[in-house]
Design an enzyme around this catalytic site. Structure first.
Site, PDB file in Angstrom:
ATOM      1  N   LYS A 178      65.829 -11.442  16.870  1.00 48.68           N
ATOM      2  CA  LYS A 178      67.118 -12.242  15.903  1.00 48.68           C
ATOM      3  C   LYS A 178      67.565 -13.422  16.423  1.00 48.68           C
ATOM      4  O   LYS A 178      68.060 -13.507  17.742  1.00 48.68           O
ATOM      5  CB  LYS A 178      67.803 -11.348  15.933  1.00 48.68           C
ATOM      6  CG  LYS A 178      69.134 -11.314  14.563  1.00 48.68           C
ATOM      7  CD  LYS A 178      69.900 -12.618  14.525  1.00 48.68           C
ATOM      8  CE  LYS A 178      70.888 -12.795  15.479  1.00 48.68           C
ATOM      9  NZ  LYS A 178      71.729 -14.113  15.238  1.00 48.68           N
ATOM     10  N   CYS A 216      70.945 -24.017  29.493  1.00 55.18           N
ATOM     11  CA  CYS A 216      71.524 -23.154  30.739  1.00 55.18           C
ATOM     12  C   CYS A 216      70.897 -23.060  32.026  1.00 55.18           C
ATOM     13  O   CYS A 216      71.765 -22.622  32.782  1.00 55.18           O
ATOM     14  CB  CYS A 216      71.244 -21.880  30.218  1.00 55.18           C
ATOM     15  SG  CYS A 216      68.841 -21.562  30.595  1.00 55.18           S
ATOM     16  N   GLU A 244      71.504 -18.211  14.050  1.00 52.69           N
ATOM     17  CA  GLU A 244      72.015 -19.037  12.854  1.00 52.69           C
ATOM     18  C   GLU A 244      71.930 -19.924  12.701  1.00 52.69           C
ATOM     19  O   GLU A 244      71.255 -20.237  12.006  1.00 52.69           O
ATOM     20  CB  GLU A 244      72.377 -17.550  12.045  1.00 52.69           C
ATOM     21  CG  GLU A 244      74.031 -18.018  12.601  1.00 52.69           C
ATOM     22  CD  GLU A 244      73.977 -16.912  14.355  1.00 52.69           C
ATOM     23  OE1 GLU A 244      73.626 -17.020  15.296  1.00 52.69           O
ATOM     24  OE2 GLU A 244      75.694 -16.333  14.279  1.00 52.69           O
ATOM     25  N   ARG A 245      71.632 -20.793  13.961  1.00 54.47           N
ATOM     26  CA  ARG A 245      72.548 -22.316  13.515  1.00 54.47           C
ATOM     27  C   ARG A 245      71.097 -23.313  13.517  1.00 54.47           C
ATOM     28  O   ARG A 245      70.835 -24.707  12.654  1.00 54.47           O
ATOM     29  CB  ARG A 245      72.723 -23.217  14.656  1.00 54.47           C
ATOM     30  CG  ARG A 245      74.217 -22.161  14.966  1.00 54.47           C
ATOM     31  CD  ARG A 245      75.092 -22.622  16.080  1.00 54.47           C
ATOM     32  NE  ARG A 245      75.119 -21.789  17.090  1.00 54.47           N
ATOM     33  CZ  ARG A 245      75.840 -21.883  17.701  1.00 54.47           C
ATOM     34  NH1 ARG A 245      76.347 -23.127  17.376  1.00 54.47           N
ATOM     35  NH2 ARG A 245      75.850 -21.212  19.275  1.00 54.47           N
ATOM     36  N   SER A 280      75.501 -16.672  25.689  1.00 50.59           N
ATOM     37  CA  SER A 280      76.888 -16.907  26.226  1.00 50.59           C
ATOM     38  C   SER A 280      77.091 -16.040  26.742  1.00 50.59           C
ATOM     39  O   SER A 280      76.387 -14.048  26.772  1.00 50.59           O
ATOM     40  CB  SER A 280      77.941 -17.524  25.095  1.00 50.59           C
ATOM     41  OG  SER A 280      78.634 -16.837  24.594  1.00 50.59           O
ATOM     42  N   GLU A 336      81.406 -23.239  31.495  1.00 48.38           N
ATOM     43  CA  GLU A 336      80.676 -23.614  31.172  1.00 48.38           C
ATOM     44  C   GLU A 336      81.277 -24.414  29.996  1.00 48.38           C
ATOM     45  O   GLU A 336      81.932 -23.873  28.792  1.00 48.38           O
ATOM     46  CB  GLU A 336      79.566 -23.338  30.680  1.00 48.38           C
ATOM     47  CG  GLU A 336      78.135 -23.111  30.400  1.00 48.38           C
ATOM     48  CD  GLU A 336      77.468 -22.518  29.808  1.00 48.38           C
ATOM     49  OE1 GLU A 336      77.779 -21.116  29.051  1.00 48.38           O
ATOM     50  OE2 GLU A 336      76.575 -22.383  29.666  1.00 48.38           O
ATOM     51  N   PHE A 351      70.502 -21.063  20.383  1.00 48.44           N
ATOM     52  CA  PHE A 351      70.543 -21.762  19.731  1.00 48.44           C
ATOM     53  C   PHE A 351      69.262 -23.164  20.358  1.00 48.44           C
ATOM     54  O   PHE A 351      69.208 -23.916  20.322  1.00 48.44           O
ATOM     55  CB  PHE A 351      71.842 -22.731  19.032  1.00 48.44           C
ATOM     56  CG  PHE A 351      72.440 -23.482  19.809  1.00 48.44           C
ATOM     57  CD1 PHE A 351      72.399 -24.690  19.905  1.00 48.44           C
ATOM     58  CD2 PHE A 351      73.283 -23.150  20.145  1.00 48.44           C
ATOM     59  CE1 PHE A 351      72.515 -25.779  21.074  1.00 48.44           C
ATOM     60  CE2 PHE A 351      74.208 -23.704  21.385  1.00 48.44           C
ATOM     61  CZ  PHE A 351      73.758 -25.474  21.920  1.00 48.44           C
TER      62      PHE A 351
END
Ligand code: NAD
Length: 507
Positions: free
Chosen positions: A182, A290, A185-186, A235, A392, A158
């Site tokens: 893909k 990240c 979805e957020r 992640s 994290e 995201f």
């Protein structure tokens, strides 16, 4: 997750992009929030296996023609795509801010870094040139070329809804592959707009497809034998499981995971400018990067006290609010769940004995009381065993660890399970050289807080920040998205081949 019956008529729904056209949402959906207001923006369709199959069919069908399209023609489409991305930058950034929450300027920065990858991909004719060896033997020539793999998939997180997909699909498509993205979805909308723009640039139908969805859509991609390779960013637990599942299914995989990036401040560094640079790296994009710096290792106690004092002043001055207001430094977190998780970490940090010297938990933004906001947080006295140090957190929580010397600081970084990035602030060349030579991470900064490689280098981490062998974008992307094929060819001058030989051929 909402079933179809929960879809309210006034909330727009987001579908997919398959075979060169938008595909309306159907079946299960999930709410997409505006993180600044806490309201539902839209409902994104969660593709089932049959929708994923349609995308794979479309990409599979488009592959033979795209593979045979000369690289310079592919580049022409990429040039046009780049132009359209610039022309529609405002619309793309508005979508990023509406669904992710980051400040518009920051969205422009991420879009810019994505566009740089498209610019690099425009040089594909040069990048795909093979190698030729004349007279490898008598009348024998040998050459190698880089051939596309087929249909490849990208699964993205995201936090950079434009840039991270652009780490993948421009290079994969430039190499002659067809692609299924893909996205998260957020914040799914920006990927669909990019697909529309790529079509407008002249990309043939089926070469770039976007399938929205969650784990089920990912599983359908990983199980399908027609997918040759998978690029994943997200992640670490998901990266690791995708790497295992996809390699078990015979696919080429690069899976980039999480991070805990350390910054070392040496006693000879300029404290003010070092802290100022680290403010952006720790709190920009609400710490949801990240490459965000989440640990500062101060060498020496005097230095640590001064560094903390300056951080406290700067954190108190942070302007936090909706990303649409350009005066703000920091927008909201992506979701209420992210906010709850970060608050749990802060409570654990306090319970484990760290001192919370800046506490952003109580922040309320006027007129945006339901937004997912949190202020900048700073911990002093953090040690290696604490969960706030090990895990994290992915939010605006910075941990200060105090070390006696460079060796101790580097030991901390080298022992950490993640190895994405690290940086050092110093005025001493020898110290910098020891650090860059020996530190066990993939991307290193010297007086640079966010050492994100430019598009002509490649991006990736070490240890549990990357599963696979090749980094994303830059030269590694050419290697990842192609098969090398080597030909050995003989054209005897008299047209007659030698008779049988039972010893191994040599030149
Ligand atoms: P995430 O792992 O939750 O999701 C990433 C993608 O995987 C999404 O598309 C999601 O739909 C999909 N996914 C989620 N759960 C899945 C499952 N069980 N099976 C299959 N697919 C699944 O990550 P996120 O929260 O969207 O993004 C934040 C994470 O991404 C952070 O850990 C951050 O460090 C990492 N990240 C890493 C890099 C890097 O370059 N190393 C870059 C950006 C983000």
């Amino acid at each position: 997750m909402n079933s179809e019956s929960n879809v309210k008529e006034d909330i727009p729904s987001i579908g997919h992009f398959i075979g060169g056209q938008g595909v309306a949402a159907n079946g299960a959906t999930q709410a997409v929030f505006n993180p600044a207001t806490g309201e539902i923006n839209s409902l994104v369709s969660l593709a089932d296996a049959s929708t994923v199959d349609k995308a794979i069919q479309s990409a599979h069908k488009a592959f033979p023609n795209w593979r045979n399209t000369p690289p310079q023609k592919r580049a022409k489409i990429l040039f046009k795509f780049r132009e359209l991305l610039e022309q529609h930058a405002d619309a793309l950034c508005a979508l990023i801010t509406a669904e992710h929450g980051k400040v518009l300027d920051d969205a422009r920065g991420e879009l810019g870094r994505g566009i740089e990858v498209v610019e690099y991909a425009c040089g594909i004719s040069e990048l795909l040139k093979g190698e030729f060896s004349k007279n490898a033997g008598p009348g024998v020539d040998s050459w190698s070329e880089l051939q596309p793999l087929g249909v490849v998939a990208g699964i993205t997180p995201f936090n950079f809804p434009a840039m991270v997909p652009m780490w993948m699909f421009p290079m994969a498509i430039a190499c002659g592959n067809t692609f299924i993205l893909k996205p998260s979805e957020r914040d799914p909308s920006v990927a669909l707009l990019m697909a529309e723009l790529f079509r407008e640039a002249g990309l043939p139908a089926g070469v770039f497809n976007v399938v929205n969805g969650d784990k089920s859509a990912v599983d359908a991609l990983l199980l399908d034998a027609r997918i040759s390779a998978v690029s994943f960013v997200g992640s670490t637990p998901i990266a690791e499981s995708i790497y295992k599942q996809a390699t078990d299914n015979g696919k080429r995989v690069q899976a980039l995971g999480g991070a805990k990036n350390h910054a070392v401040i040496m006693p000879d560094a300029d404290i003010e400018s070092s802290v100022d640079a680290l403010m952006g790296a720790a709190y920009g994009s609400c710490g949801e990067r990240c490459m965000a710096v989440s640990v500062v290792v101060c060498v020496g106690n005097d230095l640590a006290d001064k560094v903390i004092a300056r951080f406290k002043t700067k954190i108190a001055a942070l302007k936090i609010g909706p990303g649409t207001d350009l005066n703000n430094d920091m927008g909201p977190l992506i979701s209420q769940a992210a906010k709850d998780r970060i608050i749990r970490y802060i409570e654990q940090g306090i319970a484990e004995g760290a001192q919370l010297v800046a506490d952003g938990r109580g922040l309320v933004v006027a007129d945006y009381e339901n937004g997912f906001f949190i202020g900048g947080c700073l911990f002093d006295g953090v040690t290696e065993s604490m969960s706030i140090y090990r895990d994290e957190i992915f939010g605006p929580v910075l941990c200060v660890v105090r070390a006696q010397n460079l060796e101790e600081a580097m030991g901390l970084i080298d022992r950490h399970e993640f190895g994405n990035g690290a940086c050092i602030f110093t005025r001493d060349g020898e110290t910098a050289r020891v650090f860059t030579d020996n530190i066990q991470v993939g991307m290193v900064g010297v007086n640079v807080a966010l050492p994100v490689p430019i598009a002509s280098q490649s991006f990736g981490g070490w240890k549990r920040s990357l599963f696979g062998d090749l980094y994303v974008y830059g030269p590694d992307a050419i290697r990842f998205y192609t098969h090398r094929k080597t030909m050995t060819q003989r054209w005897p001058s008299n047209g007659v081949l030698e008779g049988a030989s039972y010893s191994f051929p040599n030149s």
